[in-house]
Design an enzyme around this catalytic site. Sequence first.
Site, PDB file in Angstrom:
ATOM      1  N   SER A 181     -25.264 -52.899 -93.157  1.00 55.83           N
ATOM      2  CA  SER A 181     -24.916 -52.542 -94.531  1.00 55.83           C
ATOM      3  C   SER A 181     -25.969 -51.616 -95.132  1.00 55.83           C
ATOM      4  O   SER A 181     -26.187 -50.516 -94.623  1.00 55.83           O
ATOM      5  CB  SER A 181     -24.726 -53.824 -95.349  1.00 55.83           C
ATOM      6  OG  SER A 181     -24.062 -53.565 -96.563  1.00 55.83           O
TER       7      SER A 181
ATOM      8  N   ASP B 283     -12.878 -53.365 -94.672  1.00 55.97           N
ATOM      9  CA  ASP B 283     -14.131 -53.051 -95.354  1.00 55.97           C
ATOM     10  C   ASP B 283     -14.038 -51.616 -95.858  1.00 55.97           C
ATOM     11  O   ASP B 283     -13.733 -50.708 -95.084  1.00 55.97           O
ATOM     12  CB  ASP B 283     -15.286 -53.203 -94.355  1.00 55.97           C
ATOM     13  CG  ASP B 283     -16.659 -52.917 -94.937  1.00 55.97           C
ATOM     14  OD1 ASP B 283     -16.753 -52.394 -96.062  1.00 55.97           O
ATOM     15  OD2 ASP B 283     -17.651 -53.208 -94.256  1.00 55.97           O
TER      16      ASP B 283
ATOM     17  N   HIS C 235     -16.651 -57.280 -94.196  1.00 60.39           N
ATOM     18  CA  HIS C 235     -18.068 -56.987 -94.405  1.00 60.39           C
ATOM     19  C   HIS C 235     -18.869 -58.295 -94.419  1.00 60.39           C
ATOM     20  O   HIS C 235     -18.429 -59.305 -94.957  1.00 60.39           O
ATOM     21  CB  HIS C 235     -18.250 -56.259 -95.735  1.00 60.39           C
ATOM     22  CG  HIS C 235     -19.567 -55.580 -95.870  1.00 60.39           C
ATOM     23  ND1 HIS C 235     -19.814 -54.322 -95.369  1.00 60.39           N
ATOM     24  CD2 HIS C 235     -20.736 -55.978 -96.444  1.00 60.39           C
ATOM     25  CE1 HIS C 235     -21.057 -53.969 -95.631  1.00 60.39           C
ATOM     26  NE2 HIS C 235     -21.641 -54.969 -96.284  1.00 60.39           N
TER      27      HIS C 235
END
Length: 312
Positions: A155, A249, A279
């Site tokens: 991320s 996502d 995610h």
Amino acid sequence: MTDYAKLIDAETWAFIERTNSYYPPDTIDYTIDQQRGIYDRMCRQFFAGYPEGVTAQTAAIKTPSHDIPIRIYRALPEASAIVLYFHGGGFILGGLDSHDDVCAELCQRSGYEVVSVDYRLAPEHKHPAAFDDAMSAFAWAAGTYRLPILLCGDSAGGNLAAAVSHATRGHGRAPVGQVLIYPGLGGDQSTGSYVTHAEAPMLTVRDLNFYKQIRAGERDVSGDVTSAPLADTDFSDLPPTVIITAQCDPLSSDGEAYSSRISTAGGKAWWFEEPGMVHGYLRARHTVGRARASFSRIVDAASALCKGDWPY
């Protein structure tokens, strides 16, 4: 409307519901301190412990202005490579403890030494503070070890890993590769997964814009490569790159676009979109079959790149 009932299996739904019980979808409406408390509690609930044989040492990288906490994981007497790991958390959450077990397992399964970096967080430290710390961590690793250095992150951490890769081209100890796990790379929000998965479970476009605003403050940093690697105009000479994203996502298209631009520039890049995944699924690697398989893919990618192999 995307039909998540068809895309997401029962195991993953159970993970989503468990996550939401600790970290509700409206968490971004709380204060930053409250968000951090909620996130830290959730991470503790998912903590899976260390695999047998892994040790960890917490230390610090000294810079002229501040210390950067790090945690060094070892599983073998002499590792053959170093994995520099940057954690996720939207640039406002997380630290050495949030991804502690992930790094320990990556160390044990790959056999490499893993160094987790506790970079400074926004809003106390806005961009480019996190990037500067990531660069300092790379410089420290390059000066401390005489081993191949792999960059890895999930991320927000994937963003930092990619930004460091762009900034260290031509460096005498340039990374041997990068493994990016559902990274946010500053892609076009008017197309692709940003549209089809704008309201995905676990992460929405509203969340992304909140994190972006907190990280940047009142400034527009969309054209800054150190903030948005996809803003670069030159994708040549980047290290071999593996990007693994989640289908459900909004960030998945960033992985696809980044891989395509590296390949077009003559580099090595491989993008894989995990079907039905959401995610943050690293925390589901022990309870969801698809997440377990993906973590194995991540470990295999790190192992191959550190050896100089390209099996893709």
